[in-house]
Write an enzyme that holds these catalytic residues in place. Structure first.
Site, short mmCIF file in Angstrom:
data_model
loop_
_atom_site.label_atom_id
_atom_site.label_comp_id
_atom_site.label_asym_id
_atom_site.label_seq_id
_atom_site.Cartn_x
_atom_site.Cartn_y
_atom_site.Cartn_z
N GLU A 177 3.58 -8.21 -0.57
CA GLU A 177 4.17 -6.91 -0.65
C GLU A 177 4.85 -6.48 -1.84
OE1 GLU A 177 6.35 -6.28 3.07
OE2 GLU A 177 4.45 -6.10 4.20
N GLU A 190 -1.88 -11.34 8.05
CA GLU A 190 -1.02 -11.26 9.38
C GLU A 190 -1.84 -10.35 10.30
OE1 GLU A 190 2.70 -9.35 8.01
OE2 GLU A 190 2.96 -10.52 6.26
#
Length: 891
Positions: free
Chosen positions: A315, A390
């Site tokens: 991220e 994820e």
């Protein structure tokens, strides 16, 4: 500042007050080792360490100083490779020496290789010397030596077969004296990406992975080897084969243990800029910091065979900083692919999975829907495999529709598994009074926090598995069984490198959960990815009315392994091999009906009293008001329609804003937490067979609509009551939390057994791991203490259940078709408003929920919502069961 004396903390001070805060005199005079350590709490690097975790200051891992000779072994880079045919091995070793100027000249390096059994594999050690020919600063390699040797048939390292070799490196001075020895454990394996597959030793191994943070409920981010081993052993026991080190490199010892036990690792760089998501990955100001962290990760961890990919962090958007990291790693260590979720999907931009072919070697999205990955697999021509970095956010009572993810993964080429978020709830052990509980965000007075969003794991903080981990174990088990005929079965070995003979196969036949036959099939010889057919010598049992026969085939460890003892169950399959429907009720005698009125409005206050030889039932204008059996009350309140459940984290995180799109917000908007009930008059009719039929209609009214319910009770002379509820649900209230009836029983009803799926809780989208059997428990033990209280304890495919008292009074329920049920001392009225387990006080009564349907658990706390097929759609639903009180002492 921290002050340590002989390794024990003896003082602490904030800011720069070391001289005034610490009286050093007693320690200086003692002659003991004294160290003062300064720790920075915040720095500019905090901006790229913005991971979803506790922000704990301090030093979390061991820090130590060491001294060397002037010339010393500075670094080893060991590459144990396999040739294209995966038969011959090549061991390449780079040894870098440290020293000043030309101090290393004349020094020699000796290397030796030992097998996993300790046998030397070289006829004589390999030796090279630093001399002018290879040291010269312009054309030479400096203080560096390259060794290369071949092995004809080395054993391969995989997560299934973690065979390690030991390389011993010795530094000798010019006179041949030993200065220093070092060793590295290595494994021969190769990793490649080809034809939309990540290949490990030539095989497209499915990644059955988890994301893992460093966490201990007692020591925060300070972990011990005992906890690392517990993590790894628990993972292996649940068929997990891979870990992503979200979102920073782990302690070196953790990788050594992954090498030893056998786990594939995606090693992730310590870079995340969550709140500056799209900025720092492309800002040149941060380029040096990003590259430095990537280099340090690779330099420290490069020798571990468990590491199969390098991850560029998490991220941080995507930009030149990532490409600088990627370029350096590709040149320095081309043996491992690059993993970079930033390169295929930037927050707020949408899915761009097929972009940036140069930025990542695998497509690694976060939280895609099942139909997203299927569409990708069927439509794309992208040459990279898809491995979800994820998915299936495991927060609270979670883990829904894992079966659908893995059906797609195993069916479609190019889909290769992924990493569930995440391994562990990050609760911190605290006390409220004398009650232990796990604290989360905001419990320490901090104003910036994410509430319980740190509690999103497959395990509790003490590593006890959630039901979602038990489900994951079943979904990814390495054995598949198909029934070909009554006694013949096909067994498929889903492993890639090991024969099935490491497992012992056994079988058992149960009738309504009671074992009547069993046997062993022994060790089965099935090659990796191969199948065999076997015949099991069980006989189909003769069944009586209402009985069901189930065959269970189990695969247990045949020997002790490092991660589990002999007998540990790795996989199992279950098949129904016979069933007889319940026969119609037979009874003799007759029920009697009498009406008792009180007050002037007889139609509103009529009481219908029905008596059987041992029971008295009283129906009022809202249903069954009392039921006495042999003079004892067996209900504590009127059974009523139940549409609510204490919200799961996946329904909507209570206490959070921004949840308008979640189910919980919609349910509250519809007024499901503030229902009204409108009853019609009760009709009681004696039947010709001696029974009495009781019927009434009910409207459950919310702000957004209503549910119509028809209730029918048939009171029988043998004390049984056959109950039928018909629910009509319109589109206005579709997608309810649940649709059922709640019975409230007196406090003495504590023993609980059921024939259905168990023993752990199961839900419609998380029931693959449930074993059809007769399970015995207590109502108290049905409580599941999720860190943020929420619904729990549901059981699917219930055929019968029984709740009893210590004195022998019991209430048995039988069904024609399977239903859902739960028994608890924690009704939703106390679970819904609670934020911590210490806020809960169990009720004395037993709340028995019988459901025609309940919404799946899903994974929408961070990810896609529950699949439509696991939601309660508009339509007609029936809940039919027979309930019968008994006294054991009267049988």
């Amino acid at each position: 500042y921290y002050l340590y004396c002989n390794g024990r903390e003896v003082g602490f001070a904030k800011d720069s007050r070391l001289p005034s805060e610490f009286d050093l005199t007693p320690y200086l005079r003692s002659g003991k080792n004294l160290i003062a350590m300064k720790v920075l709490r915040w720095s500019d690097t905090s901006y790229i360490e913005d991971q979803d975790q506790w922000w704990h200051a301090g030093i979390h891992r061991d820090v130590f100083l060491y001294s060397t000779q002037e010339t010393h072994i500075r670094d080893l880079f060991v590459r144990a490779e396999l040739d294209e045919n995966l038969t011959a091995g090549r061991l390449r070793t780079t040894v870098r020496l440290g020293g000043i100027n030309k101090s290393s000249l004349g020094h020699s390096v000796k290397i030796e290789l030992y097998s996993d059994s300790g046998r030397s594999l070289f006829s004589k050690p390999l030796i090279q010397t630093i001399d002018q020919s290879n040291f010269y600063a312009v054309t030479g390699t400096g203080n560096s030596l390259e060794f290369e040797c071949k092995l004809s048939r080395p054993k391969h390292w995989t997560a299934e077969t973690p065979v390690l070799y030991t390389l011993v490196v010795t530094l000798l001075d010019p006179d041949g004296n030993t200065i220093e020895c070092s060793s590295v454990r290595t494994g021969f394996r190769c990793v490649a990406v080809k034809d939309r597959e990540l290949l490990i030793n030539g095989q497209p191994v499915l990644i059955r992975g988890v994301n893992r943070h460093d966490h201990c409920d007692r020591t925060g981010k300070v972990l011990t080897e005992e906890l690392w081993r517990l993590d790894i052993e628990t993972m292996k026991r649940h068929n997990i084969n891979a870990v992503r080190t979200s979102h920073y490199p782990n302690d070196s010892r953790f990788y050594e243990l992954c090498d030893e036990y056998g786990l594939y690792v995606v090693d992730e760089c310590n870079i995340e800029a969550h709140h500056h998501y799209a900025q720092l990955g492309r800002d040149p100001f941060w380029g040096v910091a990003c590259l430095d962290r990537a280099i340090r990760m690779v330099e420290r961890d490069k020798n571990h065979p468990c590491i199969i990919m390098w991850s560029m962090g998490n991220e941080t958007g995507f930009g030149a900083n990532h490409m600088a990291m990627t370029a350096w790693i590709r040149e320095y260590d081309p043996s491992r692919p690059i993993h970079n979720e930033n390169a295929i999907c930037e927050q707020g931009v949408g899915q761009r999975w097929t972009e940036n072919l140069h930025g990542t070697d695998v497509i690694c999205p976060m939280y895609p829907r099942v139909d997203d990955i299927i569409r990708h697999a069927t439509d794309t021509d992208d040459p990279r495999p898809l491995i979800m970095c994820e998915y299936a956010h495991a927060m609270g009572n979670s883990g829904g529709n894992l079966k659908e993810y893995w059906e797609a993964i195993e069916k479609y080429h190019g889909l290769q598994g992924g990493f569930i978020w995440e391994w562990l709830d990050h609760g911190l052990l605290e006390k409220h009074g004398n009650i232990d509980y796990w604290a989360y965000g905001g419990d320490f007075g901090e104003w910036r926090h994410d509430l319980n969003f740190v509690c999103d794991g497959l395990c509790w903080p003490d590593r006890t598995p959630h039901s979602s981990l038990i489900e994951y174990k079943k979904i990814i088990e390495p054995v598949a069984v198909i029934q070909l005929s009554r006694n013949r079965f096909r067994i498929t070995n889903k492993n890639y490198f090991t024969n099935l003979n490491w497992l012992q196969c056994s079988w058992q036949v149960d009738v309504n959960g009671i074992k009547i036959q069993s046997g062993r099939a022994g060790r089965l010889q099935a090659d990796p990815q191969g199948s065999i057919e076997i015949e099991l010598p069980f006989s189909r049992p003769g069944l009586k009315s209402g009985q069901e026969a189930m065959l269970t085939i189990s695969f247990n460890l045949a020997t002790d392994l490092s991660w589990a003892p002999r007998g540990h169950r790795v996989a199992w399959a279950q098949f129904r091999i016979g069933r007889r429907k319940p026969a119609p009720l037979k009874f003799q005698g007759q029920c009697t009906l009498s009406n008792k009125n009180s007050g002037k409005r007889k139609t509103k206050s009529a009481k219908h009293v029905i008596e059987t030889p041992n029971s008295t039932l009283v129906f009022g204008n809202k249903g069954l008001e009392s039921w006495h059996f042999h003079g004892q009350q067996i209900i504590a309140d009127t059974p009523n329609v139940n549409l609510w459940r204490a919200p799961l984290d996946n329904d909507g995180i209570k206490g959070w804003g921004g949840q308008d799109g979640k189910s919980l917000s919609r349910w509250i908007g519809l007024g499901l937490d503030q229902l009204r009930f409108r009853f019609s008059g009760i009709k009681c009719r004696p039947q010709s067979d001696g029974t009495i039929a009781v019927q009434w209609n009910l409207e459950v009214i919310a702000r957004g609509g209503k549910v119509s319910v028809q209730n029918s009770y048939l009171i029988c002379p043998n004390d049984s009551v056959r109950v039928e509820h018909t629910f009509v649900l319109g589109s206005q209230l579709a997608d309810l939390p649940r649709l059922g009836i709640r019975w409230v029983l007196p406090a003495e009803f504590e023993q609980f057994e059921w024939y259905g799926l168990g023993p752990h809780e199961t839900y419609c989208d998380r029931k693959s791991s449930g074993l059809m059997s007769l399970h015995k428990s207590t109502v108290a033990d049905q409580y599941v203490p999720y860190i943020l209280p929420q619904d729990h304890g549901n059981h699917m495919d219930i055929r019968s259940l029984r709740i009893s008292t210590a004195s022998g009074l019991s209430l048995s329920i039988f069904t024609d078709e399977a239903i859902q049920a739960s028994a608890s001392h924690y009704p939703h009225e106390i679970l819904t408003p609670a934020y911590h387990t210490w806020e809960l006080t169990p009720r004395a009564e037993t709340f028995l929920c019988l459901d025609a349907a309940q919404r799946g658990v899903g994974g929408a706390s961070c990810g896609p919502d529950t699949l439509p097929k696991y939601r309660i759609q508009a339509g007609k639903y029936k809940l039919v069961y027979t309930i019968r009180p008994e006294f054991d002492q009267l049988k």
